[in-house]
Write an enzyme that holds these catalytic residues in place. Structure first.
Site: not given
Length: 438
Positions: A359, A199
């Site tokens: 997330d 990420d």
């Protein structure tokens, strides 16, 4: 028209912004912890733990393996999983570049249907078996099919109440996170660390796939067909007006058809357009604007350029219609000229805070894995994740750019898990055995 001369920062309402994004994240994590606590000890979930997936394609962990073998095998699984995710994301960028938007939306809708229908259906069967709920097959199939179809429509194909869309996104994240918790322990922890690093690279690197995807979407002024949770920004209403009103802001794309006005050399050429629908209201705007008396709707124009711009309309509507208009732009942010904004990755840089569903999933996986050991580690990991999310939001307000939401929270969560399991728990147990209070 009243104009606010004092600039306002997003830090002034950061607490409320954090609450609006922490609430759904906490709900998702809580639901995963409940599922893990209920189904982990049951015989129904023991069969699902041995299911082979892309995350265990390189190595299948067994209890007889040594710790080093488990570490190396889990590392291989994590590398393979990240490589697959990276390849799929680049394919998504390519399809979006080729304007295959309808295909992407259909694919995302099918994926959501599979998650809600098949994964959700199997978990529902586990719960029905565990609690001995009397239900016939026809009723179960019809209810499950309607649940999945409504979820796909709410997320992709239709405009529904924002609470319905947000609720289905949280449910999708919860279902996927629960299945990730069924991975072997070493693979789960190394996969969390690997995804946090991915990420970080995918968002911040110039050649990162997520960065390329969002830059392409911004250049075309199009939405990315992806699962993204969007929290409404904090808006401040005028309470003195007769009949309370709520603020409305919407994105609207504008083509370069007005390029003939290019002779207006305004230094704020990249500022947004702000239109006041109700001239009787005392609205304020922090964007740099120049009044234009030729318009009848009190339009404030900042400038033009030949490229496609993003237009924002600010209006005032009755409170009863406030739910029909979702504010997407923070009215308190100063729009800087020549500023390249990236929103929709991790935490968006506009007023509407956007958090990717990935997330949600990996936050919940961390807490769910902690729930398999002890609830003390659950509390510690939850507080660490929320603290990391708050730090990321503070950095977002400071840097005014898109930031990855996984690295800080995952790093703190893993650290607190290790410290709680191997240090704090030993200390608390010894104090309890010796009847000591602290």
């Amino acid at each position: 028209m009243a104009q606010n001369t004092k600039p306002t920062s997003i830090l002034d309402s950061l607490g409320e912004e954090i609450i609006r994004i922490i609430a759904p994240v906490s709900i998702c994590m809580f639901m995963v912890v409940i599922l893990v606590s209920v189904l982990d000890s049951s015989s129904s979930s023991s069969t699902s733990a041995s299911v082979t997936s892309i995350a265990t394609i390189a190595y299948s962990e067994t209890n007889s393996d040594s710790s080093w073998d488990k570490f190396v095998g889990a590392l291989l699984n994590s590398l393979v999983f990240v490589a697959v995710v990276t390849a799929v994301t680049f394919i998504l960028v390519l399809l979006f570049y080729l304007r295959c938007t309808k295909f992407l939306k259909l694919y995302m809708g099918f994926s959501a249907f599979v998650v809600l229908g098949f994964m959700g259906g199997e978990i529902a069967l586990f719960l029905i078996e565990d609690f001995s709920i009397p239900v016939d097959c026809i009723t179960f199939v019809v209810a499950l099919f309607n649940f999945a179809v409504v979820g796909v429509l709410a997320v992709f194909m239709s405009k529904m109440a924002i609470l319905v869309t947000q609720a289905y996104l949280v449910v999708i994240g919860m279902l996927v996170a629960y299945w990730f918790t069924q991975l072997p322990e070493w693979t789960t922890w190394l996969l969390l660390v690997a995804m946090a690093l991915y990420d970080l690279a995918a968002v911040l690197l110039p050649v990162g796939p997520l960065r390329l995807l969002v830059e392409l979407a911004i250049s075309r002024d199009e939405d990315i067909p992806a699962l993204v949770y969007e929290a409404r920004p904090v808006t401040h209403n005028d309470s003195g007006a007769v009949g309370r009103v709520a603020q409305r802001r919407v994105w609207r794309g504008r083509s370069g058809e007005n390029s003939d006005h290019g002779s207006n050399n305004n230094p704020n050429a990249n500022s947004v357009f702000v239109e006041n629908v109700d001239s009787g209201s005392n609205s304020t705007s922090n964007a740099s604007v120049v009044p234009d008396s030729s318009t009848e709707s009190n339009t404030l124009v900042s400038g033009h350029n030949d490229a496609t711009l993003v237009r924002a309309e600010e209006g005032w509507v009755p409170e009863r219609d406030a739910e029909l208009s979702a504010p997407l732009i923070d009215p308190r942010m100063n729009i800087q000229p020549q500023q390249s904004e990236l929103e929709g990755i991790g935490l968006g840089s506009s007023g509407a805070i956007k958090l990717g569903l990935g997330d949600f999933i990996f936050y919940s996986v961390l807490v769910g894995r902690a729930a398999m050991y002890d609830f003390m580690t659950v509390y510690a990991c939850y507080l660490a994740i929320i603290a990391g999310l708050g730090i990321t939001l503070a950095l977002l307000a400071l840097y005014q750019k898109a930031l990855p939401a996984l690295p800080v929270s995952i790093a703190l969560g893993v650290l607190f898990y290790v410290l709680t399991r191997f240090l704090l728990e030993v200390f608390v147990v010894e104090c309890s055995l010796n009847l000591l209070m602290f």
